[in-house]
Design a protein around this motif. Sequence first.
Motif, PDB file in Angstrom:
ATOM      1  N   GLY A 187      14.253  10.940   1.705  1.00 26.09           N
ATOM      2  CA  GLY A 187      15.100  11.183   0.530  1.00 26.09           C
ATOM      3  C   GLY A 187      15.110  12.661   0.208  1.00 26.09           C
ATOM      4  O   GLY A 187      14.110  13.214  -0.263  1.00 26.09           O
ATOM      5  N   CYS A 188      16.233  13.315   0.494  1.00 27.87           N
ATOM      6  CA  CYS A 188      16.288  14.766   0.332  1.00 27.87           C
ATOM      7  C   CYS A 188      17.274  15.191  -0.745  1.00 27.87           C
ATOM      8  O   CYS A 188      18.210  15.964  -0.510  1.00 27.87           O
ATOM      9  CB  CYS A 188      16.604  15.421   1.666  1.00 27.87           C
ATOM     10  SG  CYS A 188      15.379  15.019   2.921  1.00 27.87           S
ATOM     11  N   GLY A 189      17.078  14.666  -1.947  1.00 26.45           N
ATOM     12  CA  GLY A 189      17.762  15.195  -3.127  1.00 26.45           C
ATOM     13  C   GLY A 189      16.933  16.376  -3.625  1.00 26.45           C
ATOM     14  O   GLY A 189      16.149  16.959  -2.875  1.00 26.45           O
ATOM     15  N   GLY A 257      12.685   5.946  -4.149  1.00 32.04           N
ATOM     16  CA  GLY A 257      12.317   4.957  -5.163  1.00 32.04           C
ATOM     17  C   GLY A 257      12.916   3.589  -4.911  1.00 32.04           C
ATOM     18  O   GLY A 257      13.363   2.918  -5.847  1.00 32.04           O
ATOM     19  N   ARG A 258      12.957   3.147  -3.608  1.00 31.79           N
ATOM     20  CA  ARG A 258      13.488   1.830  -3.278  1.00 31.79           C
ATOM     21  C   ARG A 258      12.513   1.093  -2.356  1.00 31.79           C
ATOM     22  O   ARG A 258      11.761   1.722  -1.619  1.00 31.79           O
ATOM     23  CB  ARG A 258      14.844   1.960  -2.579  1.00 31.79           C
ATOM     24  CG  ARG A 258      15.916   2.679  -3.403  1.00 31.79           C
ATOM     25  CD  ARG A 258      17.295   2.500  -2.780  1.00 31.79           C
ATOM     26  NE  ARG A 258      17.535   1.108  -2.434  1.00 31.79           N
ATOM     27  CZ  ARG A 258      17.893   0.160  -3.312  1.00 31.79           C
ATOM     28  NH1 ARG A 258      18.080   0.465  -4.571  1.00 31.79           N
ATOM     29  NH2 ARG A 258      18.069  -1.077  -2.901  1.00 31.79           N
ATOM     30  N   PRO A 259      12.550  -0.252  -2.366  1.00 30.77           N
ATOM     31  CA  PRO A 259      11.595  -0.983  -1.529  1.00 30.77           C
ATOM     32  C   PRO A 259      11.668  -0.604  -0.050  1.00 30.77           C
ATOM     33  O   PRO A 259      10.633  -0.421   0.599  1.00 30.77           O
ATOM     34  CB  PRO A 259      12.004  -2.451  -1.738  1.00 30.77           C
ATOM     35  CG  PRO A 259      12.691  -2.468  -3.064  1.00 30.77           C
ATOM     36  CD  PRO A 259      13.358  -1.139  -3.211  1.00 30.77           C
ATOM     37  N   GLU A 260      12.892  -0.461   0.489  1.00 29.09           N
ATOM     38  CA  GLU A 260      12.957  -0.193   1.938  1.00 29.09           C
ATOM     39  C   GLU A 260      12.403   1.191   2.284  1.00 29.09           C
ATOM     40  O   GLU A 260      11.797   1.366   3.338  1.00 29.09           O
ATOM     41  CB  GLU A 260      14.378  -0.384   2.492  1.00 29.09           C
ATOM     42  CG  GLU A 260      15.433   0.591   2.014  1.00 29.09           C
ATOM     43  CD  GLU A 260      16.158   0.128   0.746  1.00 29.09           C
ATOM     44  OE1 GLU A 260      15.592  -0.685  -0.024  1.00 29.09           O
ATOM     45  OE2 GLU A 260      17.292   0.592   0.520  1.00 29.09           O
ATOM     46  N   THR A 261      12.578   2.142   1.397  1.00 31.74           N
ATOM     47  CA  THR A 261      12.045   3.478   1.701  1.00 31.74           C
ATOM     48  C   THR A 261      10.535   3.542   1.428  1.00 31.74           C
ATOM     49  O   THR A 261       9.824   4.294   2.085  1.00 31.74           O
ATOM     50  CB  THR A 261      12.805   4.571   0.927  1.00 31.74           C
ATOM     51  OG1 THR A 261      12.980   4.151  -0.424  1.00 31.74           O
ATOM     52  CG2 THR A 261      14.174   4.813   1.552  1.00 31.74           C
ATOM     53  N   TYR A 262      10.039   2.733   0.475  1.00 25.32           N
ATOM     54  CA  TYR A 262       8.589   2.621   0.298  1.00 25.32           C
ATOM     55  C   TYR A 262       7.979   2.055   1.585  1.00 25.32           C
ATOM     56  O   TYR A 262       6.960   2.519   2.064  1.00 25.32           O
ATOM     57  CB  TYR A 262       8.243   1.703  -0.892  1.00 25.32           C
ATOM     58  CG  TYR A 262       8.029   2.416  -2.218  1.00 25.32           C
ATOM     59  CD1 TYR A 262       8.950   3.336  -2.689  1.00 25.32           C
ATOM     60  CD2 TYR A 262       6.912   2.140  -3.004  1.00 25.32           C
ATOM     61  CE1 TYR A 262       8.761   3.970  -3.917  1.00 25.32           C
ATOM     62  CE2 TYR A 262       6.712   2.773  -4.223  1.00 25.32           C
ATOM     63  CZ  TYR A 262       7.636   3.687  -4.674  1.00 25.32           C
ATOM     64  OH  TYR A 262       7.433   4.312  -5.881  1.00 25.32           O
ATOM     65  N   ARG A 263       8.638   1.039   2.144  1.00 28.26           N
ATOM     66  CA  ARG A 263       8.131   0.426   3.379  1.00 28.26           C
ATOM     67  C   ARG A 263       8.139   1.447   4.521  1.00 28.26           C
ATOM     68  O   ARG A 263       7.176   1.584   5.263  1.00 28.26           O
ATOM     69  CB  ARG A 263       8.984  -0.789   3.767  1.00 28.26           C
ATOM     70  CG  ARG A 263       8.567  -1.424   5.095  1.00 28.26           C
ATOM     71  CD  ARG A 263       9.527  -2.505   5.520  1.00 28.26           C
ATOM     72  NE  ARG A 263       9.534  -3.619   4.594  1.00 28.26           N
ATOM     73  CZ  ARG A 263       8.637  -4.609   4.593  1.00 28.26           C
ATOM     74  NH1 ARG A 263       7.689  -4.620   5.503  1.00 28.26           N
ATOM     75  NH2 ARG A 263       8.700  -5.579   3.715  1.00 28.26           N
ATOM     76  N   VAL A 278       6.916   9.453  -4.858  1.00 32.99           N
ATOM     77  CA  VAL A 278       7.481  10.227  -5.976  1.00 32.99           C
ATOM     78  C   VAL A 278       8.690   9.512  -6.555  1.00 32.99           C
ATOM     79  O   VAL A 278       8.992   9.619  -7.735  1.00 32.99           O
ATOM     80  CB  VAL A 278       7.935  11.640  -5.529  1.00 32.99           C
ATOM     81  CG1 VAL A 278       8.135  12.531  -6.747  1.00 32.99           C
ATOM     82  CG2 VAL A 278       6.935  12.282  -4.604  1.00 32.99           C
ATOM     83  N   GLY A 279       9.435   8.799  -5.705  1.00 29.63           N
ATOM     84  CA  GLY A 279      10.620   8.073  -6.167  1.00 29.63           C
ATOM     85  C   GLY A 279      10.210   6.981  -7.140  1.00 29.63           C
ATOM     86  O   GLY A 279       9.253   6.254  -6.896  1.00 29.63           O
ATOM     87  N   GLU A 284      12.144  -4.494 -11.493  1.00 28.36           N
ATOM     88  CA  GLU A 284      12.268  -5.724 -10.707  1.00 28.36           C
ATOM     89  C   GLU A 284      11.984  -5.530  -9.216  1.00 28.36           C
ATOM     90  O   GLU A 284      11.913  -6.509  -8.470  1.00 28.36           O
ATOM     91  CB  GLU A 284      13.654  -6.360 -10.909  1.00 28.36           C
ATOM     92  CG  GLU A 284      14.817  -5.633 -10.260  1.00 28.36           C
ATOM     93  CD  GLU A 284      15.277  -4.384 -11.024  1.00 28.36           C
ATOM     94  OE1 GLU A 284      14.695  -4.089 -12.095  1.00 28.36           O
ATOM     95  OE2 GLU A 284      16.187  -3.688 -10.521  1.00 28.36           O
ATOM     96  N   MET A 285      11.809  -4.305  -8.765  1.00 26.22           N
ATOM     97  CA  MET A 285      11.625  -4.064  -7.325  1.00 26.22           C
ATOM     98  C   MET A 285      10.251  -4.518  -6.847  1.00 26.22           C
ATOM     99  O   MET A 285       9.242  -4.265  -7.503  1.00 26.22           O
ATOM    100  CB  MET A 285      11.798  -2.571  -7.018  1.00 26.22           C
ATOM    101  CG  MET A 285      13.227  -2.103  -7.130  1.00 26.22           C
ATOM    102  SD  MET A 285      13.330  -0.343  -6.774  1.00 26.22           S
ATOM    103  CE  MET A 285      15.097  -0.080  -6.999  1.00 26.22           C
ATOM    104  N   LYS A 286      10.236  -5.180  -5.674  1.00 24.40           N
ATOM    105  CA  LYS A 286       8.985  -5.663  -5.086  1.00 24.40           C
ATOM    106  C   LYS A 286       8.969  -5.345  -3.602  1.00 24.40           C
ATOM    107  O   LYS A 286      10.003  -5.237  -2.970  1.00 24.40           O
ATOM    108  CB  LYS A 286       8.867  -7.174  -5.265  1.00 24.40           C
ATOM    109  CG  LYS A 286       8.665  -7.606  -6.698  1.00 24.40           C
ATOM    110  CD  LYS A 286       8.075  -9.006  -6.751  1.00 24.40           C
ATOM    111  CE  LYS A 286       7.558  -9.353  -8.124  1.00 24.40           C
ATOM    112  NZ  LYS A 286       8.600  -9.339  -9.162  1.00 24.40           N
TER     113      LYS A 286
END
Length: 361
Positions: A187-189, A257-263, A278-279, A284-286
């Motif tokens: 994630g490159c914002g 800050g999303r489940p797939e990127t956490y994974r 950091v995201g 509700e995200m799991k």
Amino acid sequence: MAQQVQGVVAPGRNEPVRVETIVIPDPGPGEAVVKIQACGVCHTDLHYKQGAINDEFPFLLGHEAAGVVESVGEGVTDVAPGDFVILNWRAVCGQCRACLRGRPWYCFDTHNARQKMTLLDGTELSPALGIGAFAEKTLVAAGQCTKVDPAVAPEVAGLLGCGVMAGIGAALNTGNVGRGDTVAVIGCGGVGDAAIVGSRLAGAARIIAVDIDERKLAKAREMGATHTVDSRAGDPVEAVRELTGGFGADVVIEAVGRPETYRQAFYARDLAGTVVLVGVPTPEMKLELPLLDVFGRGGALKSSWYGDCLPSRDFPMLIDLHQQGRIDLGAFVTETIGLGEVEKAFARMHEGDVLRSVVVL
Ligand code: APR
Ligand code: ZN
Ligand code: ZN
């Protein structure tokens, strides 16, 4: 004497923000009034407007700011009128368990300004992240002000008040990136790019930028990424492994800050490597992970609040590096705008070509 200034107010859930006359009280004990010179537009301001943080409307938005102290209340000794300061989210106690651990963003006893800024009719305003700096002036606790070199441009200094500090600090403070490390940034914002700047500063050998947007990847290279991975082209975990001799990165920084990127962050790190989150996810995200992977891969899973920064240590240091030309914080400023253009800046956030719009006063 209380004074009237212009400020950007979010009146109610999802209602457009508007410039209103607001009333700033004189600083009470421990408080300061700061004349704002610049304030970046951050996703969190948009989240306040959407009612995603809490319901305490109306909000006075803006929290990524720099300015000059105008007046201080009783007992304030650390800053004085005329000081150029960067504002931070909270005045911390310095004495609780979290503060003594050197983790002030978990402080149990923060004390922001006691007095309230109001609308003309007396309605109390909730300042975003305890600051409220899309305004000509704001009232904060003096402990939220950190003095820095006044030679730096205010629109650059203000960035350290939130997103850029969060990213640089995720690499330097939370991730402890070291000389020769390989780092992957997902994630490159603005936040991810700041993590790239921090990783480069720490002496990382390879900095792999991962995103789904070609423009973001191009910008990430300008910021110091040595390699780029477009997640749409294939599994980014495999791509990171390939770029790291088949192992994975020493440090992976997740700034989406999303489940797939956490994974992806979890699996893109080397055995015994570090993941820095950091995201910010939504409630509700799991994410489901095999416990054997959690156990077996070792290392550390860390989340990073405000880059685990210590404002009095990190703000002046980073401003100094910028002034020396060793980092370019100016590269994060995409455009400067007026107080009346915050709503437009919110819309532009989704267009993908903006790192930061900064309100300049
Ligand atoms: N994989 C990789 N990159 C992604 C993905 C994905 N699945 N989805 C989105 N991105 C990229 C976007 O293309 C964008 O470049 O993540 C980046 C997010 O950047 P911004 O929206 O500009 O957000 P930023 O201000 O950098 O903040 C990122 O950090 O502090 C938190 O709350 C903040 O959760 C947010 C995150
Ligand atoms: Zn404390
Ligand atoms: Zn912010």
